[in-house]
Design a protein around this motif. Structure first.
Motif, mmCIF file in Angstrom:
data_model
loop_
_atom_site.group_PDB
_atom_site.id
_atom_site.type_symbol
_atom_site.label_atom_id
_atom_site.label_comp_id
_atom_site.label_asym_id
_atom_site.label_seq_id
_atom_site.Cartn_x
_atom_site.Cartn_y
_atom_site.Cartn_z
ATOM 1 N N GLY A 56 0.781 -1.232 0.000
ATOM 2 C CA GLY A 56 0.000 0.000 0.000
ATOM 3 C C GLY A 56 0.813 1.284 0.000
ATOM 4 O O GLY A 56 0.260 2.376 0.062
ATOM 5 N N TRP A 57 2.139 1.144 -0.072
ATOM 6 C CA TRP A 57 2.986 2.335 -0.132
ATOM 7 C C TRP A 57 3.181 2.762 -1.582
ATOM 8 O O TRP A 57 2.897 1.994 -2.513
ATOM 9 N N ARG A 58 3.654 3.993 -1.764
ATOM 10 C CA ARG A 58 3.916 4.493 -3.123
ATOM 11 C C ARG A 58 5.400 4.844 -3.226
ATOM 12 O O ARG A 58 5.788 6.012 -3.026
ATOM 13 N N PRO A 59 6.216 3.866 -3.569
ATOM 14 C CA PRO A 59 7.664 4.104 -3.599
ATOM 15 C C PRO A 59 8.116 4.862 -4.854
ATOM 16 O O PRO A 59 7.615 4.634 -5.945
ATOM 17 N N VAL A 60 9.038 5.762 -4.644
ATOM 18 C CA VAL A 60 9.746 6.424 -5.743
ATOM 19 C C VAL A 60 11.196 5.976 -5.638
ATOM 20 O O VAL A 60 11.880 6.301 -4.671
ATOM 21 N N CYS A 61 11.630 5.200 -6.621
ATOM 22 C CA CYS A 61 12.984 4.644 -6.581
ATOM 23 C C CYS A 61 13.915 5.513 -7.406
ATOM 24 O O CYS A 61 13.586 5.878 -8.534
ATOM 25 N N GLU A 62 15.061 5.808 -6.871
ATOM 26 C CA GLU A 62 16.076 6.489 -7.667
ATOM 27 C C GLU A 62 17.126 5.488 -8.107
ATOM 28 O O GLU A 62 17.695 4.773 -7.285
ATOM 29 N N ILE A 63 17.341 5.435 -9.421
ATOM 30 C CA ILE A 63 18.489 4.699 -9.949
ATOM 31 C C ILE A 63 19.573 5.750 -10.158
ATOM 32 O O ILE A 63 19.353 6.751 -10.859
ATOM 33 N N GLN A 64 20.723 5.532 -9.573
ATOM 34 C CA GLN A 64 21.692 6.626 -9.487
ATOM 35 C C GLN A 64 22.166 7.119 -10.852
ATOM 36 O O GLN A 64 22.282 8.331 -11.071
ATOM 37 N N PHE A 65 22.438 6.186 -11.743
ATOM 38 C CA PHE A 65 22.818 6.542 -13.112
ATOM 39 C C PHE A 65 22.125 5.601 -14.081
ATOM 40 O O PHE A 65 21.843 4.449 -13.743
ATOM 41 N N ASN A 66 21.894 6.120 -15.298
ATOM 42 C CA ASN A 66 21.199 5.366 -16.334
ATOM 43 C C ASN A 66 21.714 3.938 -16.515
ATOM 44 O O ASN A 66 20.949 2.992 -16.589
ATOM 45 N N GLY A 67 23.036 3.801 -16.591
ATOM 46 C CA GLY A 67 23.615 2.489 -16.863
ATOM 47 C C GLY A 67 23.589 1.552 -15.670
ATOM 48 O O GLY A 67 24.013 0.397 -15.775
ATOM 49 N N PHE A 68 23.063 2.029 -14.541
ATOM 50 C CA PHE A 68 22.979 1.168 -13.351
ATOM 51 C C PHE A 68 21.625 0.490 -13.220
ATOM 52 O O PHE A 68 21.368 -0.226 -12.271
ATOM 53 N N VAL A 69 20.754 0.749 -14.173
ATOM 54 C CA VAL A 69 19.401 0.205 -14.034
ATOM 55 C C VAL A 69 19.341 -1.276 -14.415
ATOM 56 O O VAL A 69 18.434 -1.996 -14.018
ATOM 57 N N TYR A 70 20.333 -1.727 -15.157
ATOM 58 C CA TYR A 70 20.225 -3.087 -15.699
ATOM 59 C C TYR A 70 20.162 -4.196 -14.650
ATOM 60 O O TYR A 70 19.477 -5.202 -14.874
ATOM 61 N N PRO A 71 20.848 -4.100 -13.526
ATOM 62 C CA PRO A 71 20.645 -5.163 -12.521
ATOM 63 C C PRO A 71 19.197 -5.276 -12.059
ATOM 64 O O PRO A 71 18.798 -6.301 -11.525
ATOM 65 N N ALA A 72 18.409 -4.225 -12.253
ATOM 66 C CA ALA A 72 17.001 -4.247 -11.844
ATOM 67 C C ALA A 72 16.086 -4.626 -12.998
ATOM 68 O O ALA A 72 14.864 -4.579 -12.861
#
Lengths: 328, 388
Positions: A75-91
């Motif tokens: 029921g929470w509304r998370p806002v996730c920050e990926i620090q840099f564009n190229g770091f999103v791939y592990p997610a």
């Protein structure tokens, strides 16, 4: 009420307002708390909202997204920050297999109102993996919505709209423009703001249409200004939403100008420019005076910093493409 | 059936495994919580016990018999073309029933695609996952209502969801008392290698999340024995993450009940996560598409058959005179009835309407999806009245 904010600061101000408006909004990411993010977008938020709502996470992007999904189910509304564009791939798995599909799989019973903020693009002289434009991966995935802000006013409102969305939103921020200032009209509320999933014609023109988003919108405007000095009138369309695409304003523009250039930092091959070109070809076939042309990053890995000015689309490359649309 | 006291658990069993198999080599003699031996003998453990009435003992047996029978029906339905695939829980009944019956009503379950037994303990209609395996939906149900999340296919992905959900419980202030909420995340030995599972251990530990990681080490990730996932016993991993790890005899319903109850209570009282390794064996194939004869021999399977979770419980009930033949026959008949009922209803499950492809992609809708829906409908409408 209007105030001058840098783009990064405008995102932060929007986050602050969203957190004030809804106690279920939480921020998660690496260094977003005490440090305020490596770009200081979340500066001061942990101090004001506490460690429970501005969470410095362990350094693992799949973990950030995966736990955000659990929090959203709760029921929470998370806002996730990926620090840099190229770091999103592990997610990537958590985003495309879990986040994107939960609402569909659950037959609409489990919405995931999660925002994933990603600083996008290059131009800051960084080492590799810090300058990428991964938007096409996410726009390709059903279940995600993908938007890209390009100025302070949009940054302030679009982040709040993205947080209010019950669908997951991948929110791209123009990394190289974070420090650029702009006027933000903070009056009114979300219902009065320009709709999130809507494209906007930002400069009217008659001779050719230039479509861009994120960091490239400024390049498009600069090109239009330069073209005007040469007597050529360019219409600048800020796409803003990458999934779903809002094509009607694009079609209307092309039907008027007959020529279109799409500009993006990401490589051209199977990029969003290709999708736009295909749709324009299908829906505006008899209005076109020339093929849709693309000005993009090259189909190479993002190059070393001393080469990025050659790689990134700039004013001259855009004008060159506009010239070529007149050669058909 | 169990042969009696001359066939005790322990080193003697190793000889029965026949050819040297890596699965056995992965697990040296370790401390394993056991309250009921393979021979049906009730034994004590210095830390764990259960205090059950005769009825509760019988109920655990009944649960296991019924879920085994329903599971067999799943396999049969697949063989008869009624399901696309079935993932059997055969051999893992004690791990699932014991852990499932340890949960409080308010707890939340994050399952894999094999947790049909846990699903049963949540008083959910067992037909619920059959839509997934029949291919008529993607296994969707209102997971918040049932307090049992959707089956997750991507190995280990749900461990992070469970941990995030548990963090949300803490944020809601719902830990700290007997009525506190806790979460249980199921996964297997294969998943223990996934980054997501290890990341969930990190998160659960540093945020002291009320989550229990319940790993059914059934010795195989499809064909790969657990030695391909871990050189050290899996439960020992928890130590490095900063929370307790326990290995329990996964074929002992009393031990899994005891260990899971303790772990869930610790979580709900705010004492953080526990990792439970339920040491068990996948008696059947990975799924109905698998052929386990290609990677394991019958000697190994037979050795594990002697540790069967259901038969050891039956022996115990018989020896303690908690149940008699009439009772067992009655349970078998009840299980049979459940299976026949399930079978009828699975076969009657309707195919979805073709337009369902476009339903629920987004909560807020999408002009692209709606346009494609219209094109799809127009295309199909163009055939109306024609032979096709």
């Amino acid at each position: 009420m209007s105030q001058t904010l840098r783009i990064g600061g405008a995102v932060g101000a929007g986050l602050r307002r969203a957190m004030e408006d809804d106690p279920k909004v939480i921020l998660m990411g690496e260094d977003v708390g005490k440090l305020g993010g490596v770009f200081r977008v979340t500066d001061g938020l942990q101090k004001d909202f506490g460690e429970d709502r501005v969470i410095d996470t362990p350094l693992a992007e799949s973990g950030i997204l995966g736990t955000a999904i659990g929090l959203a189910i709760r029921g929470w509304r998370p806002v996730c920050e990926i620090q840099f564009n190229g770091f999103v791939y592990p997610a990537f798995d958590q985003i495309v297999c879990q986040l994107a599909k939960m609402h569909y799989r659950s037959q609409g019973t489990v919405p995931l109102p999660i925002v994933v903020r990603i600083p996008c693009g290059g131009g800051i002289g960084a080492v590799e993996h810090h300058s990428e434009s991964p938007e096409a991966y996410f726009a390709h995935t059903a279940g995600l919505k993908v938007v890209s802000c390009s100025n302070s006013h949009d940054a302030y409102w679009m982040i709040q709209q993205a947080i209010a969305s019950d669908d997951p939103v991948i929110f791209f921020e123009p990394l190289r423009r974070y420090q650029e200032k702009g006027e933000v009209d903070t009056s009114g509320d979300l219902s009065q703001a320009y709709p999130l999933f809507s494209t906007k014609v930002e400069r009217e023109g008659d001779d050719a249409t230039v479509v861009a988003w994120g960091s490239m919108v400024k390049v498009a405007h600069d090109a239009a200004t330069a073209a005007a000095e040469e007597g050529r009138s360019l219409e600048v369309v800020n796409l803003r939403t990458l999934s779903p695409l809002d094509m009607e304003p694009v079609y209307a523009s092309v039907r008027k100008t007959g020529r279109m250039v799409v500009v993006h930092e990401a490589p051209s091959n199977v990029g969003i420019g290709a999708e736009i070109a295909a749709r324009v070809t299908q829906d505006c076939f008899y209005s076109l005076e020339s093929p849709v042309l693309r000005v993009t990053g090259y189909d190479t890995p993002y190059p070393a910093a001393r080469l990025e000015e050659e790689y990134l689309p700039d004013l001259d490359r855009v004008l060159d493409a506009v010239d070529r649309t007149f050669g058909y | 059936m169990v042969n009696g006291d001359q066939n005790r658990a322990g080193p003697k069993k190793k000889a029965a495994r026949g050819r040297k198999k890596p699965a056995a080599a992965a697990t040296g003699p370790v401390d394993m919580v056991q309250l009921l031996t393979p021979e049906g003998e009730r034994v004590s453990h210095p830390e764990y016990d259960v205090d059950l009435s005769d009825q509760q003992y019988r109920d655990l047996y009944r649960d296991m018999v019924i879920v085994r029978r329903l599971d067999a029906e799943g396999t049969a339905l697949q063989r008869q073309g009624q399901l696309g695939i079935w993932a059997s829980l055969l051999g893992q009944e004690a791990a699932q029933i014991g852990s499932g019956r340890a949960l409080a009503k308010q707890d939340m379950v994050f399952p894999t695609y094999r947790e049909h037994g846990v699903l049963w303990t949540r008083d959910i209609d067992p037909i619920m996952p059959f839509g997934l395996f029949r291919g008529i939906d993607l296994g969707g149900w209102d997971s918040r209502k049932y307090r049992f999340q959707m089956y997750t296919i991507v190995i280990g992905a749900q461990s992070l969801h469970a941990t995030g959900y548990a963090m949300g419980i803490t944020k809601d202030g719902k830990v700290g008392g007997d009525d506190g909420e806790a979460v249980i995340a199921y996964f297997g030995d294969g998943a223990s290698s996934q980054g997501d599972v290890n990341e969930s251990f990190v998160w659960a530990s540093v945020y002291n999340a009320p989550v229990v990681f319940f790993c059914q080490n059934n010795q195989y990730a499809i064909s790969e024995p657990v030695i391909r996932q871990a050189k050290a016993p899996l439960y020992k991993r928890a130590d490095g993450f900063g929370f307790p790890g326990v290995r329990v005899d996964g074929n002992d319903v009393l031990a899994t009940l005891a260990v899971t109850t303790r772990a869930m209570d610790n979580a709900r009282h705010g004492n953080g996560p526990t990792f439970i390794e339920a040491y068990t064996y996948r008696m059947g194939a990975h799924t109905t598409t698998d052929d386990p004869t290609r990677y394991r021999d019958s000697g190994e399977v037979e050795a594990w058959r002697a540790k069967d979770p259901v038969s050891r419980m039956r022996t115990f009930l018989e020896r303690q005179s908690i149940a008699d033949t009439d009772y067992f026959d009655g349970i078998d008949a009840e299980a049979q009835q459940h299976a026949l009922d399930l079978r009828e209803r699975v076969i009657a499950l309707p195919d979805p309407e073709p337009g369902a492809i476009f339903d629920h992609v987004y909560s807020g809708g999408s002009p692209l999806v709606e346009r494609e829906r219209e094109e799809f409908q127009a295309y199909h409408a163009s055939f109306e009245g024609s032979e096709h």
